[in-house]
Design a protein around this motif. Structure first.
Motif, short mmCIF file in Angstrom:
data_model
loop_
_atom_site.label_atom_id
_atom_site.label_comp_id
_atom_site.label_asym_id
_atom_site.label_seq_id
_atom_site.Cartn_x
_atom_site.Cartn_y
_atom_site.Cartn_z
N GLY A 1 0.81 -1.21 0.00
CA GLY A 1 0.00 0.00 0.00
C GLY A 1 0.84 1.25 0.00
O GLY A 1 2.08 1.20 -0.01
N PRO A 2 0.20 2.42 0.01
CA PRO A 2 0.94 3.69 0.03
C PRO A 2 1.60 3.92 1.37
O PRO A 2 1.27 3.27 2.38
CB PRO A 2 -0.16 4.73 -0.23
N GLN A 3 2.53 4.85 1.40
CA GLN A 3 3.16 5.20 2.66
C GLN A 3 2.16 5.83 3.62
O GLN A 3 1.14 6.36 3.21
CB GLN A 3 4.28 6.21 2.41
N ARG A 4 2.49 5.76 4.89
CA ARG A 4 1.65 6.39 5.91
C ARG A 4 2.53 6.83 7.07
O ARG A 4 3.65 6.34 7.22
CB ARG A 4 0.55 5.45 6.39
N GLU A 5 2.00 7.71 7.88
CA GLU A 5 2.72 8.19 9.06
C GLU A 5 2.12 7.57 10.30
O GLU A 5 0.90 7.51 10.46
CB GLU A 5 2.64 9.71 9.13
N ALA A 6 2.96 7.07 11.20
CA ALA A 6 2.50 6.47 12.44
C ALA A 6 2.29 7.55 13.49
O ALA A 6 3.06 8.51 13.57
CB ALA A 6 3.50 5.44 12.95
N ARG A 7 1.27 7.38 14.31
CA ARG A 7 1.00 8.31 15.40
C ARG A 7 1.70 7.84 16.66
O ARG A 7 1.68 6.65 16.99
CB ARG A 7 -0.51 8.39 15.66
#
Length: 256
Positions: free
Chosen positions: A129-135
């Motif tokens: 999948g696309p990149q994402r930012e972790a919280r």
């Protein structure tokens, strides 16, 4: 008029992480809202640009070299206790990430800023999948093959270091791997550490990034992580802040 969606929600929509009913609602809102629609298009455009500039194949050679280096190190280390067979294998590659600045206010409880102008980010990519930012405040599940990368904006701090702690208390220095904490790169943009990491094995893993005014040894950071793990009775998800000076950000990642 309905309220705007947070950038975090729009990023989750783009990543396919929303339930079908929520995804339909958010997409319909973005289609009718100039501001939210613009943010969503910016996220999609930024992802497309990054994938064109930095295709996945560029990182495979770096990952292979890091695995070989890790295997050589393991060959000269004493064997750990027999239940350490699930310990983390760390693979690094050179990765540069360019991110758009946040365009909308983030959801409640999510703030990259750590005071004094500091910013810390953990980015996940390399999977299907696309990149994402972790919280920092929410455990993030990883897919097989995904890697993490760390970024910062140092504000007034001058040194940076990062470690990870896996579910059995194995502490791995991420940056730098030895010596003392590294000088920060000045500038108003987020700076990305040289490398990305694949966390293998299973269970939770905690990643900690520290920004400080004065240099400190990597060994002292590793020792502080071990003490924090012990104080949490071996529960990596419940570890407290590390006993080192400076501003620190923690993320908990759930490995498949």
């Amino acid at each position: 008029m309905s309220a705007h969606e947070s950038e975090w929600t729009l990023r989750r929509l783009h990543a396919g992480e929303l339930a079908l009913s929520d995804a339909a609602r958010v997409r319909a809102h973005a289609a009718s809202c100039t501001l939210c629609g613009g943010v969503l298009r910016g996220i999609e455009s930024n992802q497309t640009h990054f994938e064109q500039e930095h295709p996945y194949e560029r990182f495979e050679a770096g990952v292979a070299r890091a695995l070989e280096r890790r295997q050589r190190l393991e060959a000269v280390k004493p064997m750990p206790r027999r239940w350490v067979t699930t310990a983390m294998a760390l693979a690094a590659s050179v990765l540069v990430v360019v991110l758009a600045r946040p365009l909308l206010q983030q959801g409640p409880g999510w703030d990259r800023s750590k005071g004094n102008g500091d910013v810390a980010e953990l980015r996940i990519g390399g999977g299907p999948g696309p990149q994402r930012e972790a919280r920092p405040d929410t455990p993030e599940a990883l897919e097989p093959g995904e890697r993490v990368m760390l970024g910062y904006k140092a504000g007034t701090h001058r040194y940076v270091a990062a470690v990870s702690v896996d579910a059995i208390g194995e502490v791995t220095p991420l940056h730098p791997e030895s010596g003392t904490s590294a000088p920060v790169e000045p500038g108003s943009d987020v700076r990305w550490l040289q490398g990305s990491w694949e966390l293998t094995g299973s269970g939770a893993e905690r990643v900690v990034l520290v920004l400080s005014d004065e240099p400190f040894s990597v060994e002292s950071l590793v020792d502080a992580a071990r003490r924090a793990f012990a104080s949490a009775n071996g529960d990596v998800a419940r570890m407290p802040s590390l006993a080192v000076p400076g501003a620190q950000t923690h993320w908990v990642l759930l490995k498949p």
